[in-house]
Design a protein around this motif. Structure first.
Motif, PDB file in Angstrom:
ATOM      1  N   PHE A  99       0.715  -0.980   0.045  1.00  6.06           N
ATOM      2  CA  PHE A  99       0.025  -0.183  -0.200  1.00  6.06           C
ATOM      3  C   PHE A  99       0.910   1.291   0.082  1.00  6.06           C
ATOM      4  N   ALA A 100       2.399   1.075   0.763  1.00  6.98           N
ATOM      5  CA  ALA A 100       2.888   2.699   0.828  1.00  6.98           C
ATOM      6  C   ALA A 100       4.001   2.740  -0.369  1.00  6.98           C
ATOM      7  N   LEU A 101       3.892   1.759  -1.315  1.00  2.00           N
ATOM      8  CA  LEU A 101       4.404   2.058  -2.722  1.00  2.00           C
ATOM      9  C   LEU A 101       3.437   2.430  -3.721  1.00  2.00           C
ATOM     10  N   THR A 102       2.254   1.421  -3.308  1.00  4.07           N
ATOM     11  CA  THR A 102       1.035   2.054  -4.366  1.00  4.07           C
ATOM     12  C   THR A 102       1.010   3.186  -4.874  1.00  4.07           C
ATOM     13  N   LEU A 103       0.216   3.679  -2.685  1.00  6.29           N
ATOM     14  CA  LEU A 103       0.372   5.235  -2.927  1.00  6.29           C
ATOM     15  C   LEU A 103       1.133   6.171  -3.290  1.00  6.29           C
ATOM     16  N   HIS A 104       2.492   6.030  -3.440  1.00  7.16           N
ATOM     17  CA  HIS A 104       3.796   6.723  -4.338  1.00  7.16           C
ATOM     18  C   HIS A 104       3.270   7.099  -5.499  1.00  7.16           C
ATOM     19  N   PHE A 105       3.034   5.928  -5.993  1.00  8.95           N
ATOM     20  CA  PHE A 105       3.342   5.491  -7.605  1.00  8.95           C
ATOM     21  C   PHE A 105       2.280   6.746  -7.580  1.00  8.95           C
ATOM     22  N   ILE A 106       1.219   6.644  -7.323  1.00  6.89           N
ATOM     23  CA  ILE A 106      -0.283   7.073  -8.042  1.00  6.89           C
ATOM     24  C   ILE A 106       0.313   8.334  -7.865  1.00  6.89           C
ATOM     25  N   HIS A 107       0.871   9.125  -6.870  1.00 11.35           N
ATOM     26  CA  HIS A 107       1.321   9.997  -6.181  1.00 11.35           C
ATOM     27  C   HIS A 107       2.154  10.686  -7.593  1.00 11.35           C
ATOM     28  N   LEU A 108       3.229  10.058  -7.910  1.00 10.88           N
ATOM     29  CA  LEU A 108       3.765  10.024  -9.316  1.00 10.88           C
ATOM     30  C   LEU A 108       2.683  10.316 -10.242  1.00 10.88           C
ATOM     31  N   VAL A 109       1.847   9.254 -10.373  1.00 11.78           N
ATOM     32  CA  VAL A 109       1.242   9.546 -11.779  1.00 11.78           C
ATOM     33  C   VAL A 109      -0.104  11.006 -11.661  1.00 11.78           C
ATOM     34  N   ILE A 110      -0.121  11.157 -10.643  1.00 11.99           N
ATOM     35  CA  ILE A 110      -1.126  12.486 -10.983  1.00 11.99           C
ATOM     36  C   ILE A 110      -0.041  13.812 -10.780  1.00 11.99           C
ATOM     37  N   VAL A 111       1.179  13.561  -9.789  1.00 10.74           N
ATOM     38  CA  VAL A 111       2.040  14.929 -10.188  1.00 10.74           C
ATOM     39  C   VAL A 111       2.820  14.871 -12.156  1.00 10.74           C
ATOM     40  N   SER A 112       2.596  14.083 -12.438  1.00  8.60           N
ATOM     41  CA  SER A 112       3.040  14.037 -13.692  1.00  8.60           C
ATOM     42  C   SER A 112       2.117  14.364 -14.425  1.00  8.60           C
ATOM     43  N   LEU A 113       0.856  13.885 -14.263  1.00  6.16           N
ATOM     44  CA  LEU A 113      -0.521  14.380 -15.659  1.00  6.16           C
ATOM     45  C   LEU A 113      -0.417  16.632 -15.202  1.00  6.16           C
ATOM     46  N   TYR A 114      -0.660  16.238 -13.645  1.00  3.29           N
ATOM     47  CA  TYR A 114      -0.725  18.608 -13.466  1.00  3.29           C
ATOM     48  C   TYR A 114       0.589  18.704 -14.335  1.00  3.29           C
ATOM     49  N   SER A 115       2.075  18.323 -13.806  1.00  3.39           N
ATOM     50  CA  SER A 115       2.796  19.417 -14.484  1.00  3.39           C
ATOM     51  C   SER A 115       3.189  19.191 -16.048  1.00  3.39           C
ATOM     52  N   LYS A 116       2.691  17.798 -16.277  1.00  7.17           N
ATOM     53  CA  LYS A 116       2.453  17.817 -17.846  1.00  7.17           C
ATOM     54  C   LYS A 116       4.013  17.913 -17.947  1.00  7.17           C
ATOM     55  N   SER A 117       4.450  16.438 -17.471  1.00  3.43           N
ATOM     56  CA  SER A 117       6.253  16.334 -17.122  1.00  3.43           C
ATOM     57  C   SER A 117       6.733  15.798 -16.441  1.00  3.43           C
ATOM     58  N   ILE A 118       7.128  14.254 -16.556  1.00  2.80           N
ATOM     59  CA  ILE A 118       7.750  14.156 -15.034  1.00  2.80           C
ATOM     60  C   ILE A 118       8.846  14.658 -14.571  1.00  2.80           C
ATOM     61  N   PRO A 119       8.510  14.333 -13.350  1.00  2.00           N
ATOM     62  CA  PRO A 119      10.001  14.556 -12.120  1.00  2.00           C
ATOM     63  C   PRO A 119      10.813  15.141 -12.619  1.00  2.00           C
ATOM     64  N   GLN A 120      11.419  16.725 -12.907  1.00  2.00           N
ATOM     65  CA  GLN A 120      12.870  15.927 -13.058  1.00  2.00           C
ATOM     66  C   GLN A 120      14.070  16.360 -11.453  1.00  2.00           C
ATOM     67  N   ASN A 121      13.494  17.215 -10.673  1.00  2.00           N
ATOM     68  CA  ASN A 121      13.887  17.225  -9.613  1.00  2.00           C
ATOM     69  C   ASN A 121      14.781  16.131  -8.633  1.00  2.00           C
ATOM     70  N   MET A 122      15.731  16.470  -8.647  1.00  2.00           N
ATOM     71  CA  MET A 122      16.317  15.042  -7.135  1.00  2.00           C
ATOM     72  C   MET A 122      15.496  15.543  -5.696  1.00  2.00           C
ATOM     73  N   LEU A 123      15.648  16.506  -5.701  1.00  2.00           N
ATOM     74  CA  LEU A 123      14.940  16.826  -4.493  1.00  2.00           C
ATOM     75  C   LEU A 123      13.370  15.960  -4.463  1.00  2.00           C
ATOM     76  N   TRP A 124      13.160  16.232  -5.223  1.00  2.00           N
ATOM     77  CA  TRP A 124      11.172  15.616  -5.359  1.00  2.00           C
ATOM     78  C   TRP A 124      11.214  14.426  -4.865  1.00  2.00           C
ATOM     79  N   TRP A 125      12.569  12.959  -6.245  1.00  2.00           N
ATOM     80  CA  TRP A 125      12.162  11.588  -6.086  1.00  2.00           C
ATOM     81  C   TRP A 125      12.998  11.029  -4.610  1.00  2.00           C
TER      82      TRP A 125
END
Length: 209
Positions: free
Chosen positions: A100-126
């Motif tokens: 559940f913890a990994l699924t939650l963060h994976f969904i957050h990655l998808v939502i952030v990528s869709l909202y920002s219209k790009s995959i996160p590129q900041n090392m701090l974010w990852w």
């Protein structure tokens, strides 16, 4: 010859109904975002910054070269602790926490990528996502195991249990005496009801008259 299927891993998500899994994931995600929004809103008001949903759903604000970026990082780490509490209340099984913890963060990655219209590129974010997932997994497993290993209390205390056992033993002795099975020295009634009898001690061989 048919090949036997390998049994599923104990505690895997396949043991739960799909609808229940989906409901738990949605609830965890909603609680996670509500808590994050409340914390970021409070922090922005205290710091005198303008609040916007970009601070929650965009990876552009989470930068290592600005004070706002580090502030958001600390808030998200605090939100991970709140996520542990929600996992403990909704999941309560230590073997399911990593899924559940990994699924939650994976969904957050998808939502952030869709909202920002790009995959996160900041090392701090990852780095923050890795640390957050590790915190939620480790603390979630520990808290759930602590809850699973707690002794089960069925009500009452040891003293009352001992009292009940003593009362039951006394009742059994009384019942045996009524049936003619007296235990020890005393009087009792014969099984056939033919009068009373008295148990006396047996004399040793040297004391025989």
């Amino acid at each position: 010859m048919a090949r036997r299927r390998r049994p599923p891993r104990p505690g895997a998500l396949t043991e739960l109904p799909p609808l229940k899994i989906l409901t738990q994931i949605v609830l965890l995600q909603v609680i996670w975002y509500i808590a994050a929004t409340a914390l970021i809103l409070f922090t922005a008001l205290v710091a005198g910054k303008k609040f916007s949903f970009d601070l929650v759903l965009s990876w552009w604000s989470l930068r290592g070269d600005t004070t706002v970026g580090w502030m958001l990082g600390l808030v998200w780490l605090l939100n991970s602790v709140i996520g542990v509490v929600s996992i403990l209340l909704l999941i309560s099984r230590s073997k399911l926490v990593p899924d559940f913890a990994l699924t939650l963060h994976f969904i957050h990655l998808v939502i952030v990528s869709l909202y920002s219209k790009s995959i996160p590129q900041n090392m701090l974010w990852w780095a923050l996502q890795v640390v957050s997932a590790a915190v939620m997994t480790s603390l979630g497993v520990w808290t759930c195991q602590y809850r699973e290993l707690r002794p089960i209390n069925f009500g009452g205390s040891a003293q009352s249990t001992t009292g009940e056992s003593s009362t039951a033993a006394t009742a059994d002795d009384a019942g045996d005496e009524e049936q003619g099975y007296g235990r020890g020295r005393g009087r009792g009634r014969g099984r056939d009801g033919a009068g009373n009898y008295e148990m006396v001690g047996m004399k040793a061989d040297g004391e025989a008259a």
